[in-house]
Design a protein around this motif. Structure first.
Motif, PDB file in Angstrom:
ATOM      1  N   UNK A   1       0.756  -1.187  -0.249  1.00  0.00           N
ATOM      2  CA  UNK A   1      -0.059  -0.007  -0.135  1.00  0.00           C
ATOM      3  C   UNK A   1       0.903   1.292  -0.046  1.00  0.00           C
ATOM      4  N   UNK A   2       2.268   1.083  -0.016  1.00  0.00           N
ATOM      5  CA  UNK A   2       3.043   2.224   0.083  1.00  0.00           C
ATOM      6  C   UNK A   2       3.463   2.924  -1.343  1.00  0.00           C
ATOM      7  N   UNK A   3       2.871   2.201  -2.616  1.00  0.00           N
ATOM      8  CA  UNK A   3       3.152   2.688  -3.862  1.00  0.00           C
ATOM      9  C   UNK A   3       4.489   2.313  -4.428  1.00  0.00           C
ATOM     10  N   UNK A   4       5.217   1.489  -3.895  1.00  0.00           N
ATOM     11  CA  UNK A   4       6.587   1.144  -4.460  1.00  0.00           C
ATOM     12  C   UNK A   4       6.330  -0.084  -5.456  1.00  0.00           C
ATOM     13  N   UNK A   5       6.879   0.194  -6.655  1.00  0.00           N
ATOM     14  CA  UNK A   5       6.657  -0.960  -7.817  1.00  0.00           C
ATOM     15  C   UNK A   5       7.767  -1.695  -7.559  1.00  0.00           C
ATOM     16  N   UNK A   6       7.793  -3.206  -7.661  1.00  0.00           N
ATOM     17  CA  UNK A   6       8.832  -4.118  -7.583  1.00  0.00           C
ATOM     18  C   UNK A   6       9.091  -4.442  -9.195  1.00  0.00           C
ATOM     19  N   UNK A   7      10.423  -4.317  -9.715  1.00  0.00           N
ATOM     20  CA  UNK A   7      10.906  -4.905 -10.792  1.00  0.00           C
ATOM     21  C   UNK A   7      11.847  -6.097 -10.443  1.00  0.00           C
ATOM     22  N   UNK A   8      11.607  -7.399 -11.363  1.00  0.00           N
ATOM     23  CA  UNK A   8      12.348  -8.535 -10.975  1.00  0.00           C
ATOM     24  C   UNK A   8      13.515  -8.690 -12.055  1.00  0.00           C
ATOM     25  N   UNK A   9      14.475  -8.778 -11.180  1.00  0.00           N
ATOM     26  CA  UNK A   9      15.832  -9.070 -12.067  1.00  0.00           C
ATOM     27  C   UNK A   9      15.935 -10.376 -11.976  1.00  0.00           C
ATOM     28  N   UNK A  10      15.562 -11.219 -13.257  1.00  0.00           N
ATOM     29  CA  UNK A  10      15.580 -12.670 -13.355  1.00  0.00           C
ATOM     30  C   UNK A  10      17.048 -13.312 -13.445  1.00  0.00           C
ATOM     31  N   UNK A  11      18.198 -12.284 -13.677  1.00  0.00           N
ATOM     32  CA  UNK A  11      19.606 -12.677 -13.515  1.00  0.00           C
ATOM     33  C   UNK A  11      20.539 -11.933 -12.610  1.00  0.00           C
ATOM     34  N   UNK A  12      19.606 -11.500 -11.576  1.00  0.00           N
ATOM     35  CA  UNK A  12      20.306 -10.853 -10.324  1.00  0.00           C
ATOM     36  C   UNK A  12      21.549 -11.513  -9.882  1.00  0.00           C
ATOM     37  N   UNK A  13      21.830 -12.826  -9.986  1.00  0.00           N
ATOM     38  CA  UNK A  13      22.833 -13.355  -9.511  1.00  0.00           C
ATOM     39  C   UNK A  13      24.035 -13.235 -10.193  1.00  0.00           C
ATOM     40  N   UNK A  14      23.933 -12.587 -11.458  1.00  0.00           N
ATOM     41  CA  UNK A  14      25.257 -12.342 -12.352  1.00  0.00           C
ATOM     42  C   UNK A  14      25.718 -10.937 -11.678  1.00  0.00           C
ATOM     43  N   UNK A  15      25.114 -10.267 -10.847  1.00  0.00           N
ATOM     44  CA  UNK A  15      25.702  -8.830 -10.387  1.00  0.00           C
ATOM     45  C   UNK A  15      24.889  -7.528 -10.475  1.00  0.00           C
ATOM     46  N   UNK A  16      25.424  -6.549 -10.216  1.00  0.00           N
ATOM     47  CA  UNK A  16      24.541  -5.571 -10.063  1.00  0.00           C
ATOM     48  C   UNK A  16      24.410  -4.781 -11.463  1.00  0.00           C
ATOM     49  N   UNK A  17      24.958  -4.972 -12.554  1.00  0.00           N
ATOM     50  CA  UNK A  17      24.843  -4.493 -13.884  1.00  0.00           C
ATOM     51  C   UNK A  17      23.680  -4.924 -14.360  1.00  0.00           C
ATOM     52  N   UNK A  18      23.626  -6.476 -14.063  1.00  0.00           N
ATOM     53  CA  UNK A  18      22.286  -6.973 -14.507  1.00  0.00           C
ATOM     54  C   UNK A  18      20.866  -6.625 -13.436  1.00  0.00           C
ATOM     55  N   UNK A  19      21.046  -6.252 -12.631  1.00  0.00           N
ATOM     56  CA  UNK A  19      19.899  -5.676 -11.781  1.00  0.00           C
ATOM     57  C   UNK A  19      19.422  -4.390 -12.479  1.00  0.00           C
ATOM     58  N   UNK A  20      20.455  -3.619 -12.490  1.00  0.00           N
ATOM     59  CA  UNK A  20      20.270  -2.111 -12.910  1.00  0.00           C
ATOM     60  C   UNK A  20      19.722  -2.317 -14.307  1.00  0.00           C
ATOM     61  N   UNK A  21      20.109  -3.070 -15.251  1.00  0.00           N
ATOM     62  CA  UNK A  21      19.448  -3.132 -16.542  1.00  0.00           C
ATOM     63  C   UNK A  21      18.009  -3.755 -16.384  1.00  0.00           C
ATOM     64  N   UNK A  22      17.811  -4.456 -15.615  1.00  0.00           N
ATOM     65  CA  UNK A  22      16.427  -5.074 -15.506  1.00  0.00           C
ATOM     66  C   UNK A  22      15.530  -3.677 -15.110  1.00  0.00           C
ATOM     67  N   UNK A  23      15.832  -3.227 -13.824  1.00  0.00           N
ATOM     68  CA  UNK A  23      15.221  -2.053 -13.322  1.00  0.00           C
ATOM     69  C   UNK A  23      14.884  -0.759 -14.723  1.00  0.00           C
ATOM     70  N   UNK A  24      16.155  -0.700 -15.301  1.00  0.00           N
ATOM     71  CA  UNK A  24      15.966   0.485 -16.398  1.00  0.00           C
ATOM     72  C   UNK A  24      15.071   0.053 -17.546  1.00  0.00           C
ATOM     73  N   UNK A  25      15.099  -1.215 -17.867  1.00  0.00           N
ATOM     74  CA  UNK A  25      14.189  -1.960 -18.621  1.00  0.00           C
ATOM     75  C   UNK A  25      12.557  -1.585 -18.320  1.00  0.00           C
ATOM     76  N   UNK A  26      12.389  -1.697 -17.334  1.00  0.00           N
ATOM     77  CA  UNK A  26      11.215  -1.489 -16.684  1.00  0.00           C
ATOM     78  C   UNK A  26      10.816  -0.236 -16.763  1.00  0.00           C
ATOM     79  N   UNK A  27      11.710   0.714 -16.446  1.00  0.00           N
ATOM     80  CA  UNK A  27      11.277   2.186 -16.282  1.00  0.00           C
ATOM     81  C   UNK A  27      11.294   2.550 -17.957  1.00  0.00           C
ATOM     82  N   UNK A  28      12.048   2.382 -18.575  1.00  0.00           N
ATOM     83  CA  UNK A  28      11.701   2.953 -20.052  1.00  0.00           C
ATOM     84  C   UNK A  28      10.404   2.369 -20.928  1.00  0.00           C
ATOM     85  N   UNK A  29       9.946   1.422 -20.195  1.00  0.00           N
ATOM     86  CA  UNK A  29       8.699   0.938 -20.787  1.00  0.00           C
ATOM     87  C   UNK A  29       7.599   1.342 -20.284  1.00  0.00           C
ATOM     88  N   UNK A  30       7.622   1.954 -18.852  1.00  0.00           N
ATOM     89  CA  UNK A  30       6.495   2.216 -18.248  1.00  0.00           C
ATOM     90  C   UNK A  30       6.279   3.954 -17.548  1.00  0.00           C
TER      91      UNK A  30
END
Length: 200
Positions: free
Chosen positions: A67-96
């Motif tokens: 109920x706090x308005x935080x949107x969750x983005x899932x990084x399916x390859x997060x175990x590969x490192x921070x770059x993979x997590x950042x890319x997943x988050x930016x991908x969701x941002x660009x689309x929405x």
């Protein structure tokens, strides 16, 4: 008022096993779980907040209420490192998102001051990279204008955003702040007491 032009993106897909357990759930004195405390510092300043989690993470277990308005983005390859997590988050941002810039934040930095957030957002634009510095040390959040999102989305593995910053030095705005919170994260259990000691 929360910014409508700058979104916040919190990288929190790593369990940080070097901490000894899942530090995102570690208790911060008087403030609850670490990740939830970091998100709470962002809410007064950003109208759009997204947090990047791993594919097996349970947001409720991490203290992220629906109920706090935080949107969750899932990084399916997060175990590969921070770059993979950042890319997943930016991908969701660009689309929405319609934001002109994104403030990239780490999930274990709950001490950034309201003054720092406000000052950084005043410098943001779609063509700037805004970086806070405290006593010569670069910190977070780093604000990336929308024209750099494509480069961030191409990051892989453990390659963080440093490479994007290095390629676009001419677009960087360095903001000196009187806030040690922009460089203070949590690597060890003892760091959880930082705010009660020399930090604040």
């Amino acid at each position: 008022m929360p910014s409508d032009s700058v979104a916040a993106l919190v990288l929190a897909a790593g369990r940080a096993r070097r901490f000894g357990n899942d530090k995102r759930c570690a208790s911060l004195p008087a403030r609850g779980m670490l990740l939830a405390a970091t998100l709470a510092t962002l809410r007064p300043h950003f109208g759009e907040i997204r947090v990047v989690l791993g594919i097996e993470d349970d947001p409720a277990h991490l203290g992220i209420a629906k109920d706090i308005g935080t949107i969750v983005a899932v990084a399916e390859t997060a175990e590969q490192g921070m770059g993979a997590s950042l890319a997943a988050g930016i991908h969701a941002l660009r689309a929405e998102s319609q934001a002109l810039a994104v403030a990239v934040m780490l999930g274990d930095m709950p001490w950034v001051s309201r003054e720092s957030f406000a000052l950084l957002c005043t410098q943001a634009s779609d063509r700037a990279i805004v970086r806070p510095f405290y006593r010569g040390q670069g910190g977070h959040p780093v604000l990336f204008g929308r024209c750099f999102w494509g480069s961030l989305e191409q990051l892989t593995g453990d390659e963080g955003a440093r490479s994007v910053v290095c390629r676009h030095r001419d677009a960087c705005i360095e903001v000196e702040v009187q806030d040690p919170g922009v460089v203070q994260d949590v690597d060890r259990p003892a760091d959880l007491d930082w705010a009660g000691g020399s930090g604040r």
